[in-house]
Design a protein around this motif. Structure first.
Motif, PDB file in Angstrom:
ATOM      1  N   GLN A  57       0.630  -0.629   0.066  1.00  0.00           N
ATOM      2  CA  GLN A  57       0.395   0.113  -0.155  1.00  0.00           C
ATOM      3  C   GLN A  57       0.615   1.499  -0.152  1.00  0.00           C
ATOM      4  OE1 GLN A  57      -3.224  -0.458   0.056  1.00  0.00           O
ATOM      5  NE2 GLN A  57      -2.851  -2.616  -0.356  1.00  0.00           N
ATOM      6  N   GLU A  58       1.798   0.975   0.762  1.00  0.00           N
ATOM      7  CA  GLU A  58       2.909   2.019   0.692  1.00  0.00           C
ATOM      8  C   GLU A  58       3.336   3.217  -0.732  1.00  0.00           C
ATOM      9  OE1 GLU A  58       3.966   4.055   3.387  1.00  0.00           O
ATOM     10  OE2 GLU A  58       1.699   3.652   4.615  1.00  0.00           O
ATOM     11  N   LEU A  59       4.009   2.005  -1.640  1.00  0.00           N
ATOM     12  CA  LEU A  59       4.543   2.233  -2.740  1.00  0.00           C
ATOM     13  C   LEU A  59       3.665   2.830  -3.629  1.00  0.00           C
ATOM     14  CD1 LEU A  59       7.542  -0.521  -3.189  1.00  0.00           C
ATOM     15  CD2 LEU A  59       7.947   1.635  -2.768  1.00  0.00           C
ATOM     16  N   ALA A  60       2.418   1.974  -3.424  1.00  0.00           N
ATOM     17  CA  ALA A  60       0.920   2.212  -4.365  1.00  0.00           C
ATOM     18  C   ALA A  60       0.541   3.594  -4.417  1.00  0.00           C
ATOM     19  CB  ALA A  60       0.072   0.614  -3.901  1.00  0.00           C
ATOM     20  N   SER A  61       1.100   4.159  -3.088  1.00  0.00           N
ATOM     21  CA  SER A  61       0.383   5.525  -2.769  1.00  0.00           C
ATOM     22  C   SER A  61       1.346   6.534  -3.087  1.00  0.00           C
ATOM     23  CB  SER A  61      -0.110   5.558  -1.256  1.00  0.00           C
ATOM     24  OG  SER A  61       1.487   5.699  -0.946  1.00  0.00           O
ATOM     25  N   ALA A  62       2.456   6.145  -3.777  1.00  0.00           N
ATOM     26  CA  ALA A  62       3.657   6.799  -4.269  1.00  0.00           C
ATOM     27  C   ALA A  62       3.292   6.248  -5.842  1.00  0.00           C
ATOM     28  CB  ALA A  62       4.547   6.962  -3.776  1.00  0.00           C
ATOM     29  N   ALA A  63       2.207   6.098  -6.737  1.00  0.00           N
ATOM     30  CA  ALA A  63       2.092   5.586  -7.704  1.00  0.00           C
ATOM     31  C   ALA A  63       2.277   6.581  -8.691  1.00  0.00           C
ATOM     32  CB  ALA A  63       1.764   4.953  -8.237  1.00  0.00           C
ATOM     33  N   SER A  64       1.509   7.360  -8.565  1.00  0.00           N
ATOM     34  CA  SER A  64       1.451   8.980  -9.419  1.00  0.00           C
ATOM     35  C   SER A  64       2.220   9.720  -8.786  1.00  0.00           C
ATOM     36  CB  SER A  64      -0.501   9.617  -8.561  1.00  0.00           C
ATOM     37  OG  SER A  64      -0.152   9.765  -7.311  1.00  0.00           O
ATOM     38  N   SER A  65       3.344   9.339  -8.470  1.00  0.00           N
ATOM     39  CA  SER A  65       4.238  10.444  -8.346  1.00  0.00           C
ATOM     40  C   SER A  65       4.878  10.422 -10.148  1.00  0.00           C
ATOM     41  CB  SER A  65       5.027  10.734  -7.169  1.00  0.00           C
ATOM     42  OG  SER A  65       5.445   9.269  -7.146  1.00  0.00           O
ATOM     43  N   LEU A  66       5.028   9.092 -10.157  1.00  0.00           N
ATOM     44  CA  LEU A  66       5.997   8.334 -11.557  1.00  0.00           C
ATOM     45  C   LEU A  66       5.546   9.592 -13.153  1.00  0.00           C
ATOM     46  CD1 LEU A  66       6.157   4.828 -11.359  1.00  0.00           C
ATOM     47  CD2 LEU A  66       7.488   6.520 -10.840  1.00  0.00           C
ATOM     48  N   SER A  67       4.189  10.091 -12.719  1.00  0.00           N
ATOM     49  CA  SER A  67       3.675  11.335 -14.050  1.00  0.00           C
ATOM     50  C   SER A  67       4.540  11.995 -14.374  1.00  0.00           C
ATOM     51  CB  SER A  67       2.182  10.862 -14.290  1.00  0.00           C
ATOM     52  OG  SER A  67       2.071  12.013 -13.123  1.00  0.00           O
ATOM     53  N   THR A  68       4.855  12.262 -13.265  1.00  0.00           N
ATOM     54  CA  THR A  68       5.653  13.422 -13.566  1.00  0.00           C
ATOM     55  C   THR A  68       7.638  14.053 -13.284  1.00  0.00           C
ATOM     56  OG1 THR A  68       5.083  13.887 -11.167  1.00  0.00           O
ATOM     57  CG2 THR A  68       3.858  15.305 -12.504  1.00  0.00           C
ATOM     58  N   SER A  69       7.897  12.596 -12.812  1.00  0.00           N
ATOM     59  CA  SER A  69       8.966  12.662 -12.130  1.00  0.00           C
ATOM     60  C   SER A  69       9.797  11.888 -13.099  1.00  0.00           C
ATOM     61  CB  SER A  69       8.602  11.695 -10.961  1.00  0.00           C
ATOM     62  OG  SER A  69       8.246  10.418 -10.967  1.00  0.00           O
ATOM     63  N   THR A  70       9.014  10.968 -13.948  1.00  0.00           N
ATOM     64  CA  THR A  70      10.106   9.796 -15.432  1.00  0.00           C
ATOM     65  C   THR A  70       9.428  10.211 -16.043  1.00  0.00           C
ATOM     66  OG1 THR A  70      10.897   7.775 -15.427  1.00  0.00           O
ATOM     67  CG2 THR A  70       9.238   8.263 -13.677  1.00  0.00           C
ATOM     68  N   THR A  71      10.391  10.123 -17.243  1.00  0.00           N
ATOM     69  CA  THR A  71       9.668  10.285 -18.570  1.00  0.00           C
ATOM     70  C   THR A  71       9.938   8.660 -19.558  1.00  0.00           C
ATOM     71  OG1 THR A  71      11.745  10.341 -19.899  1.00  0.00           O
ATOM     72  CG2 THR A  71      10.161  12.241 -19.617  1.00  0.00           C
ATOM     73  N   TRP A  72      10.539   7.488 -18.669  1.00  0.00           N
ATOM     74  CA  TRP A  72       9.639   6.333 -18.669  1.00  0.00           C
ATOM     75  C   TRP A  72       8.844   5.334 -19.272  1.00  0.00           C
ATOM     76  CZ3 TRP A  72      12.974   2.532 -21.567  1.00  0.00           C
ATOM     77  CH2 TRP A  72      12.695   1.756 -21.151  1.00  0.00           C
ATOM     78  N   ARG A  73       8.722   5.476 -20.416  1.00  0.00           N
ATOM     79  CA  ARG A  73       7.277   4.815 -20.528  1.00  0.00           C
ATOM     80  C   ARG A  73       7.067   3.082 -20.977  1.00  0.00           C
ATOM     81  NH1 ARG A  73       6.333   8.783 -18.829  1.00  0.00           N
ATOM     82  NH2 ARG A  73       5.067  10.862 -19.960  1.00  0.00           N
ATOM     83  N   GLY A  74       8.971   2.387 -20.610  1.00  0.00           N
ATOM     84  CA  GLY A  74       8.601   0.686 -21.052  1.00  0.00           C
ATOM     85  C   GLY A  74       8.377   0.264 -19.968  1.00  0.00           C
ATOM     86  N   PRO A  75       7.927  -1.103 -20.412  1.00  0.00           N
ATOM     87  CA  PRO A  75       7.938  -2.017 -18.825  1.00  0.00           C
ATOM     88  C   PRO A  75       9.345  -1.991 -18.161  1.00  0.00           C
ATOM     89  CG  PRO A  75       8.488  -3.033 -21.073  1.00  0.00           C
ATOM     90  CD  PRO A  75       9.035  -1.385 -21.665  1.00  0.00           C
ATOM     91  N   ALA A  76       9.081  -2.377 -16.562  1.00  0.00           N
ATOM     92  CA  ALA A  76       9.772  -2.233 -15.536  1.00  0.00           C
ATOM     93  C   ALA A  76       9.366  -3.137 -14.412  1.00  0.00           C
ATOM     94  CB  ALA A  76       9.551  -0.879 -14.830  1.00  0.00           C
ATOM     95  N   THR A  77      10.607  -3.288 -13.721  1.00  0.00           N
ATOM     96  CA  THR A  77      10.306  -4.396 -12.404  1.00  0.00           C
ATOM     97  C   THR A  77      10.477  -3.735 -11.107  1.00  0.00           C
ATOM     98  OG1 THR A  77      11.813  -5.549 -14.327  1.00  0.00           O
ATOM     99  CG2 THR A  77      12.069  -6.265 -11.058  1.00  0.00           C
TER     100      THR A  77
END
Length: 380
Positions: A57-77
């Motif tokens: 849940q903690e990581l999930a709550s921060a997922a939306s921040s990726l929209s502005t913090s990274t330009t990566w659009r491909g698969p990820a681990t």
């Protein structure tokens, strides 16, 4: 004949039309492979539901921040720490930790195990890298010194999630570069591979000790970090925070006496040691002694320096094993050829007075006191 010619012309027109339509469809941005992938590939929209369903849940709550913090659009681990481990670091930035725990590309466990020892993979945080290390004998994989305990929790071809034990502290700006070893007044450093492994295992141990109620010891290991890096392995005998605050505070100043260097003695190893076995310590010239060998059952358990081990193997990784003690080891010295049956009473009395309020004052080295101390050893 005319009818046949008309059918041929009509068929030719239909075929041409299909070819044109197919060509336009293939060239259309809306249906191109890259465009189709873009519709689903912005991973911030995938991370939230995936991590939530897996219980992070903690990581999930921060997922939306990726929209502005990274330009990566491909698969990820993602190497996902549990919520309970993240809660132990209130000063940590969870959005940044999510970036630092995520690497571009798909890395299922079978692929991680094939990477060269010490491979560095850049994360979604620019200039920050995770180091991948694997133990070929046990098939264990470590990322940033933390063990991957729940591999391949999720893999849908766009996102791979591995569960890890604990979390990886915020990465340093030079984590993508090979660390430079400094030459201090220590012996020549071990091979680079062993150096990196001990470095990661020390960080792993400090984190797990802090979470497990041994935060004072974790801090002490951090203070002696540079010295401990030169060891190949080590065995630590530890007091938890409660025991230290209850009177065992001298354990910290005597920490070197509670570390056996370059030997990883797990429970089975300790229990196989015969009486009078000496174990070297980091304290120059000081040794631990097996005063009671194993095999006596619950009424006569194994003791080192007359102290019973409270918790065997409560923390261990590839290089370090930690055993719990109820009180610090007293310093003992041999009095005759039969073994170690005399305790330096001044040291013991200081330790005992902090743990047992029933002992009145400091005992003097009289004959009657000696028998009392000896009985106390066997009562621990």
């Amino acid at each position: 004949m005319a009818t046949t010619l008309q059918l041929l012309i009509l068929t030719s027109i239909l075929i041409s039309t299909r070819i044109v339509l197919a060509t336009e469809e293939a060239c259309s941005p809306a249906s191109s492979p890259s465009s189709a992938f873009q519709e689903h590939a912005f991973l911030s929209s995938l991370f939230g539901p995936v991590l939530t369903n897996l219980g992070f849940q903690e990581l999930a709550s921060a997922a939306s921040s990726l929209s502005t913090s990274t330009t990566w659009r491909g698969p990820a681990t993602i190497f996902a720490p549990t919520d309970s481990s993240l809660l132990t670091c209130p000063s940590c930035s969870v959005p940044l930790l999510l970036q630092e725990h995520t690497i571009p590309g798909l890395y299922p466990v079978h692929f991680l195990s094939k990477l060269a020892f010490g491979t560095k993979l850049e994360t979604l945080a620019p200039g920050r890298c995770l180091t991948i290390m694997s133990d070929k004998n046990s098939s264990k994989i470590f990322v940033g010194g933390v063990e991957v305990t729940r591999p391949d929790l999720f893999n849908n071809g766009l996102v791979v999630v591995h569960g890890i034990q604990g979390f990886i502290s915020h990465l340093l700006p030079f984590s993508c570069h090979v660390e430079r070893m400094t030459s201090l007044s220590f012996p020549p450093p071990p091979p680079v591979e062993a150096f990196f492994m001990m470095r990661l295992m020390l960080k792993d141990a400090m984190l797990r000790l802090q979470v497990g109620g041994y935060s004072v010891l974790a801090l002490a290991l951090r203070v002696k970090y540079a010295e401990l890096l030169d060891l190949r392995t080590m065995t630590v005998f530890a007091l938890d925070d409660a025991s230290i605050f209850a009177g065992g505070h001298e354990y910290i100043s005597d920490l070197r006496f509670h570390i056996v260097p370059n030997r990883m003695l797990k429970a089975s190893d300790l229990l196989s040691l015969p009486a009078a076995t000496e174990l070297p310590t980091l304290e120059l010239g000081q040794k631990l002694v097996v005063t009671t060998a194993s095999g006596g059952g619950p009424l006569a358990p194994m003791r080192i320096n007359y102290v019973k081990i409270k918790r065997f193997d409560f923390m261990h990784n590839l290089k370090i094993v930690v055993h719990g003690l109820p009180l610090p080891f007293p310093h003992i010295r041999p009095t005759d050829s039969t073994g170690y049956d005399h305790i330096e009473r001044s040291a013991w009395n200081v330790k005992e007075s902090g743990f047992n309020a029933g002992i009145q004052g400091m005992m003097t080295p009289t004959q009657s006191d000696e028998s009392t101390v000896e009985n106390d050893h066997h009562g621990l």
